[in-house]
Scaffold this active site. Structure first.
Site, PDB file in Angstrom:
ATOM      1  N   HIS B 133      66.011  17.349  65.791  1.00  0.00           N
ATOM      2  CA  HIS B 133      65.310  16.411  66.674  1.00  0.00           C
ATOM      3  C   HIS B 133      65.562  16.662  68.163  1.00  0.00           C
ATOM      4  CE1 HIS B 133      64.710  14.093  62.941  1.00  0.00           C
ATOM      5  NE2 HIS B 133      63.806  13.398  63.581  1.00  0.00           N
ATOM      6  N   GLY B 184      60.921  20.249  63.918  1.00  0.00           N
ATOM      7  CA  GLY B 184      60.797  19.554  62.629  1.00  0.00           C
ATOM      8  C   GLY B 184      60.008  18.272  62.776  1.00  0.00           C
ATOM      9  N   HIS B 261      55.422  13.380  56.374  1.00  0.00           N
ATOM     10  CA  HIS B 261      55.909  12.243  57.166  1.00  0.00           C
ATOM     11  C   HIS B 261      54.807  11.788  58.122  1.00  0.00           C
ATOM     12  CE1 HIS B 261      58.441  10.410  60.397  1.00  0.00           C
ATOM     13  NE2 HIS B 261      59.204  10.059  59.367  1.00  0.00           N
ATOM     14  N   GLU B 313      58.824   8.538  53.830  1.00  0.00           N
ATOM     15  CA  GLU B 313      57.959   7.892  54.827  1.00  0.00           C
ATOM     16  C   GLU B 313      56.654   8.670  55.004  1.00  0.00           C
ATOM     17  OE1 GLU B 313      60.466   7.683  58.310  1.00  0.00           O
ATOM     18  OE2 GLU B 313      62.162   6.911  57.177  1.00  0.00           O
ATOM     19  N   GLU B 329      54.904   2.628  58.575  1.00  0.00           N
ATOM     20  CA  GLU B 329      55.810   2.452  59.706  1.00  0.00           C
ATOM     21  C   GLU B 329      55.042   2.056  60.955  1.00  0.00           C
ATOM     22  OE1 GLU B 329      58.373   5.817  60.283  1.00  0.00           O
ATOM     23  OE2 GLU B 329      58.947   5.160  62.303  1.00  0.00           O
ATOM     24  N   CYS B 331      55.685   2.867  63.964  1.00  0.00           N
ATOM     25  CA  CYS B 331      55.493   4.070  64.792  1.00  0.00           C
ATOM     26  C   CYS B 331      54.290   4.886  64.325  1.00  0.00           C
ATOM     27  CB  CYS B 331      56.725   4.976  64.735  1.00  0.00           C
ATOM     28  SG  CYS B 331      58.126   4.334  65.643  1.00  0.00           S
ATOM     29  N   CYS B 409      63.560   3.707  65.918  1.00  0.00           N
ATOM     30  CA  CYS B 409      62.451   4.274  66.678  1.00  0.00           C
ATOM     31  C   CYS B 409      61.373   3.243  66.999  1.00  0.00           C
ATOM     32  CB  CYS B 409      61.840   5.443  65.915  1.00  0.00           C
ATOM     33  SG  CYS B 409      61.475   5.068  64.202  1.00  0.00           S
ATOM     34  N   CYS B 410      61.140   2.291  66.083  1.00  0.00           N
ATOM     35  CA  CYS B 410      59.972   1.418  66.219  1.00  0.00           C
ATOM     36  C   CYS B 410      60.038   0.413  67.383  1.00  0.00           C
ATOM     37  CB  CYS B 410      59.702   0.677  64.905  1.00  0.00           C
ATOM     38  SG  CYS B 410      59.265   1.791  63.556  1.00  0.00           S
TER      39      CYS B 410
END
Lengths: 641, 641
Positions: B133, B184, B261, B313, B329, B331, B409-410
């Site tokens: 990441h 990724g 994802h 996810e 999600e 996001c 993250c959201c």
């Protein structure tokens, strides 16, 4: 006290079950033998026997497979033992003797027996009871040895497991120098009770009781164990351990609901029932009743399976019975049948057998292919093959039976269950005989020194006609015949004359001085509807089809794709169609309903042109037979109209 | 080329959105600031800012949190930037400047910026693109810096990320001494395009294009990376890696279906759309259309969310849209809206905005509580709180919004989205203005050197009346006003006089010489039924309620428990009930249906007394508002009768 008749005295020859039992010696046991020896291409390698050879110092290499891989050999041997009881086979017995010898050579001097710890982590023995499965494997060794001794009379295996059991009894217990723990996966408890019953060695019973009573006491053994320096985690997913997973969230006498990993739960409850019986412990028996009722009333699928969550293979909450993401492990239904068998035997209540029969005729039967060499581990009630994809929430659901599994507990469990069907059919006590299941067989037994021959003839579940022919010499005893819960309209006749009998605790009872007599029992097996309790969110408004002990399902082969679009008209007659050509002969249920017409609109939702229901014919086959005609959709619970 | 109007020129004051947007500067940003500083009790500690201080050498201790924890600060700063555009706040700006300075001090001399690798694994930089990441976090830094520069004009943050971007452009690319990999988790690609647009630095665009085009080429970079000696796995669940998870299963120009994802997918597609636009790459744009259609037609929930599998996810297969075990999600809906915004801007097709609006008014809105301090990460369409238990297949589904998340993250994504709503409302090109969304606001813009003031007045979605007042000096341009897909019956008037306009590509167009003019557009927002395609197995025979852009749901508070027992009569009228007291004013939909009466039988299935449907009143509230009145059941798709 009631007991099952010894397996070697119950000779099954049944039109329904033969298609499975006949497979076991000829196909299943040889196939699994090849698997255990890593000789089946494209199946996950077992390494099970190789591991024993490495432990015995007869081969080199790395010990492989799951931490509980040894138990596959044990369950295979147990199946072999039962199979030999039904059908002697000197060559197979020789092979089994050789495996037993090998196991003996893999055993350590102090009795310790586990290839995973012996070979890979010898310093960690008994230090990870949470995940280590040493006691679980020991339990399966003991069950196998007990079976092998009972059917062959040979003591070599028994001697091996007694050394192991002695070590366990020395190692675990309340004394200061003993480990105050219990297994992460129950199984040893019921096995030690079996070994006690064979050997009379009280310490086995004491240790079984210790394991059961110690479970869930504070502080929680597993939580404490994980805190110890040097604790090595085997399964990363348990870093946040919930004691309910192993039924150690409370002492067993305080548990009201079936929690955690479903197989662990029912194996534990079996031991609780055994101990309740031996100690005449009413409190413990009452606890078994509470847990049984919680399962059967609120946490069991209509197909006799348990375990609502794919993740952790566990019970969840009352009425949570998802059809397409459940676990419903074959082993869990086997454990449920074993628990129910004990409860029926102890209480004399035949209604427990209703559930045993539900598990046997549906999920346990579904667990194996009609060819004997493919298995279901997970038993969904609804399958849409396209969405059972790897690396997804449905990756545990397989739309077709598999050759084998990395974690392969189910296939050998299936084999030992199908070879020991005989144990479910009868109970005997001093006053008579109980007939639980309608599987055609011949048996003979001794009642207070008098010999009785009995022949049960039936084509159940094609019909509900059961003929029981008894040959004895003027012996007075009670013959109890179970009347299944679904059979409202039973009738009975003795030597051709109707007799008035009442169903009590699930059985009718015929008291008679038996000589050369014939009993006929008959009840209806017409197809029927089963309604979902609206509290089962997943099944609101849905209906299942059943006939006798069999739950039915729709398959794509017979009904086209998109089975969820079908609905059933509860007013429409349910027609029987005997199909001798299908699956070796089976009854098909046909009825009418509707099917939502396929939309021309490709979108997953739309505002115009609602889908129109069109008349449809529905054709249902027994759930136990699903998936024997290739991959396709399958559905048990059908929308009502 | 069309562009959104700059955020600082769009002044939103909207009765519907104010209840969220007003929260951002006063509640959400301060609350998230406290979170990032670990000052909210009982919330998972973020350690996000602490990590930067440790990396800057100003504090000691262990770097904590997820591998992508840095991105939380980045998204918070992006939200602050947008918030400052709408509402200047010198104190907040000072705080942000301080954070930016801190980030600068945490940056390494060569431009590298990532506290996880800098502090914990300095030898492993760029060596685990699959899971690391680093490029994802870099993307969020760049987006934040771009936003901060655009709204404050300050260049310090931009300088930091340009150093980082320069390092990335030097490190990755086709040359021999460069890494031939790609992230990724896509995000850097769209960020580099943004940075190119601001800086004009072509290398940013080149590297963005390289990342997009290299993805999925053979041999797969991630598979090869994992084979390298010393590769250290960060997420154990990826030991069996499926390249589709990161959309690297095929080169992007060969992808036909949205895979893997969901957030990764839509972030990637955003960059593909950007590149298609900049390079006038019709093939790439066509690929975006194909992927968009696959999502919107077959893989999107009616609430504008995506990601059918809780595990990984991810997208699964066409028409697999489970209501109670989906991921959906927040996001991912944000990413979908960003993708749709680009597609509408590039193609001039307003129907893309139908989906953007669906995501914004439903899932994205549901992601945050009316108080601003609780968040949904997962957005189910059906919740039964009792079965959303830990360590189960439903443990990802939370029946109430959470204070924060270990993987958070959201919430910051929600904040940056709500503060940048203005970017969705308008597109401008040389010939005129496009109005996409009906959010009350005032704006002014320059058209070929001429200034135009525009005031959009509406109480949408309470009604579909939109008044657009324009003040200009006799300027000729086209005003395009989107007519939502659900609005069949629109009408338009110019200065009080009805005008005949046709909807084309989702917009009506009024060509006029604008001076001091008023346009009125009106369409009906009556409640309507949405039907599930029968191919969606989970929703066969089910119906959802909608009104305008809002999808409705049933909540336990209004309808009692066991919502699945309710069914809706599609013939029954749908009544509107404006409730000024509820959620700050909302329209409730009322209708009639049936409810299966609760059974007296405790068993989960039974053969007697089928559940009886009784008349029931149904009361539905907007999905975007669900769960604001405590834990309870919720249901979007209702059984039809």
């Amino acid at each position: 006290m009631k007991q099952s008749l010894p397996l070697s005295t119950v000779h099954i020859n049944d039109s329904f079950w033969n298609r499975y039992t006949a497979l076991i010696p000829n196909k299943v046991i040889p196939y699994q033998w090849e698997i255990l020896n890593d000789r089946i291409p494209d199946a996950p390698p077992s390494c099970c026997l190789k591991n024993f050879r490495i432990a015995a110092g007869e081969e080199t290499g790395e010990r492989k497979g799951t931490v509980f891989q040894d138990s596959d050999a044990a369950k295979w041997l147990e199946a072999v033992a039962y199979s030999l009881a039904g059908k002697p086979d000197p060559q197979l017995e020789k092979t089994a003797d050789d495996v037993i010898d090998l196991i003996g050579r893999a055993q350590e001097a102090d009795g310790y027996l586990n290839t995973y710890f012996s070979l890979k982590y010898p310093g960690e023995k008994w230090k990870n009871l949470t995940e280590g499965h040493e006691l679980y494997c020991a339990g399966h060794f003991i069950e196998a040895a007990a079976a092998y001794y009972e059917t062959t009379g040979k003591k070599a295996f028994l001697a091996i497991v007694c050394r192991l059991a002695d070590l366990i009894c020395k190692t675990f217990g309340p004394a200061k120098d003993q480990i105050h723990g219990y297994p992460g996966h129950p199984e040893i408890e019921l096995a030690l009770v079996k070994l006690y019953r064979i050997s009379g060695n009280r310490s086995y019973l004491d240790t079984a009781k210790y394991f059961v009573e110690e479970r869930g006491q504070e502080p929680n053994y597993f939580i404490e164990e994980m805190k110890r320096p040097g604790f090595r985690r085997i399964f990363p997913e348990f870093s946040a351990y919930d004691p309910a997973y192993s039924q150690s969230h409370l002492p067993v006498r305080q548990q009201d609901t079936a929690e955690g990993h479903a197989v662990r739960a029912v194996y534990l409850y079996c031991a609780m029932a055994d101990l309740a019986e031996i100690y005449s412990d009413k409190e413990l028996l009452e606890r078994c009743v509470i847990l049984w009722n919680n399962i059967v009333q609120k946490r069991m699928f209509v197909t006799g399976s348990i375990g609502s969550s794919g993740f952790w293979e566990r019970f969840t909450v009352d009425y949570d019975l998802p059809n397409d993401s459940n676990y419903s492990e074959t082993c869990a239904s086997i454990g449920l049948a074993l628990f129910g068998l004990r409860m029926a035997r102890i209480t004399g209540d035949g209604s427990y057998i209703d559930t045993v029969e539900r598990a046997l005729y549906n999920t346990i039967r579904a667990g194996i292919s009609l060819e004997g060499d493919r298995y279901f581990y997970v038993n969904p009630l609804e399958v849409w093959p396209e969405n059972c994809i790897k690396h997804s929430s449905r990756s545990h659901v397989k739309p077709v039976r598999q050759k084998w599994f990395d974690c392969a507990c189910c296939p050998t469990n299936e084999a030992r269950t199908l070879t020991s069907l005989g144990q479910y059919i009868y109970f005997k006590n001093d006053n008579g005989l109980f007939i639980n299941l309608f599987i055609q067989n011949e048996t003979s037994f001794d009642l207070n020194g008098n010999s009785v021959n009995l022949s049960l003839t039936t084509d159940y579940p094609r019909t509900g006609k059961i003929r029981i022919a008894i040959k004895a010499r003027e012996i007075s005893f009670s013959l109890h015949i179970r009347i299944p819960g679904f059979a409202d309209d039973f009738s009975a006749a003795l030597n051709g004359k109707h007799i008035n009998v009442e169903k009590q605790k699930g059985y009718i009872t015929i008291d008679h001085i038996w000589d050369d007599d014939e009993v006929m029992v008959q009840f209806s097996l017409k197809p029927r509807l089963i309604y979902a309790n609206p509290l089962v969110r997943q099944n609101c408004g849905k209906i299942a089809l059943a006939r006798g002990p069999e739950i039915y399902c729709l398959e794509e082969t017979d009904n086209g794709g998109n089975l969820s679009a079908l609905s059933l008209d509860p007013q429409s007659p349910l027609e029987e169609d005997w199909r001798p050509d299908l699956f070796g002969g089976t009854m098909v249920i046909k009825t009418r309903g509707k099917k939502l017409a396929q939309s021309k609109n490709p979108e997953s939702f739309f505002e115009k042109n609602p889908p129109k229901p069109e008349t449809a014919e529905l054709s249902a086959v027994p759930y136990g037979l699903w998936g024997n005609r290739g991959a396709g959709e399958m559905l048990v619970w059908i929308r009502g109209m």
